[in-house]
Design a protein around this motif. Sequence first.
Motif: not given
Length: 467
Positions: A68-79
């Motif tokens: 029931g939680g949420h996800v924020i993400s960063a998947v690219d070091i370059g970005a």
Amino acid sequence: MHPGNRNLVTIDDLPSGEIEALFSLADEMADSINAYAGLCQGKIMASLFFEPSTRTRLSFEAAMLRLGGHVISAVDIGASSLAKGESIADMAKVVGGYADVVVIRHPWEGAARVVADYAGVPVINAGDGGHEHPTQTLCDLYTIRKERQTLKGLRIALWGDLKHGRTVHSLIYALARFGATILFYPGPGLELPEHVIRRLSTEYRGELKRSEDLDQGAKRKFVPIDAVYVTPSSPHQLAMMPDISIQVELKAGVDALYVTRLQKERQAPAAEQRESGKDYPVVDRRLLRGKEFEKTLVMHPLPRVDELACEVDSDPRSMYFKQAAYGVPVRMALLSFLLGAREIPTQEAGDSFVKKTSYPVYKRDSGVRCPNKNCVSNQETEVKYIKPQFKTVSLDPVILRCIYCDHEVSPRYVASSDWHQGKRENKKYHSAGSHWARKIKPENLIVFASEKEAQARQFKPSRYVRR
Ligand code: NCD
């Protein structure tokens, strides 16, 4: 118990009793996967994957969504701002302000420890370079326990790239704690790193037998074994270690064969890659006909390349897709525990087969650095604030282990902080191998990589300096 700011950076952050309790919770969650949608409602998980990932990232994200939680993400070091030269500590402080839990995969060894030091919220290591990958170990152990009903006293064979494989490193430490016998089948030039072997023998106090020490009978019967590691199967048996016969151990067969791919991305020169790739050992149907593999669980953290033949997929002994599927309930259990949404009974060290040794930490700024180029403590953006820190593993010979990546360094010169009593003329340094080194109390130890370093700090050579 509320876990407060518990992290999972190394598999040793979870006592064996907690691992078992997490697995009972994962069982409950797997049985009714849709019944937990209220457990972590409103909580946010930051998913930072700065290296390729399919299973680990998606199963973490699926687990958080199922809770029931949420996800924020960063998947690219370059970005991300890391590409602009931001330090890991600054990124951790910022992300820790946005999320309730941080999951990080990063190519530098020790990066997850730095994030845990600065984020202010629980941090989970989803793989830091070739160092550790503790949540993969949880999935591996969960699979073994499901199939074998126990984790204790098993015989496990590790296959492939034991040098660079982070999954193997975390798994070894956990297996050692559960009293396993581990057989090593490395690819050419891909044996376990020295620091992992030393940690096995010093911290877990097991016995490592190299293949040249094994008796001929044992060697002939099995595919080439590089070494066998035996943990005492209970603490009181420590004294009886010499009586454990490797041959008897091997005859009993292998409970699980853990296959890994060649970690190409962690091998520096192309020549090294070609060399290890050439004779990389392959697990196929023919190999599994061996008597010792009759009841063996065939495991792999995935992705596989050529080291595990597809013909094995239909064999009832193959476990790797189950292993990947268990990632969701296991990570649901872990996330709900670290977020304080579910309590689990804590059992302390007494539950472990092997009581771990703890070492004094060396924090002085005396110029000694971690020898691992890929360690977070050696990176340009991080040296500004990370002070090298080591565990003092031994004084005879002097061995310091980096607290970030576990690589070891043996400085050549030593001194003691209680000898000079503030008087300049008494500040002497000695060769690390001299008898003086053994007399220094760990809390007084000062180490130098070179005589120049020692002299720059106003120390003079004693009579016990060998050049
Ligand atoms: C492993 C990894 O990333 O270390 N994969 C995974 O997480 N399941 C193994 C690998 O990449 O070989």
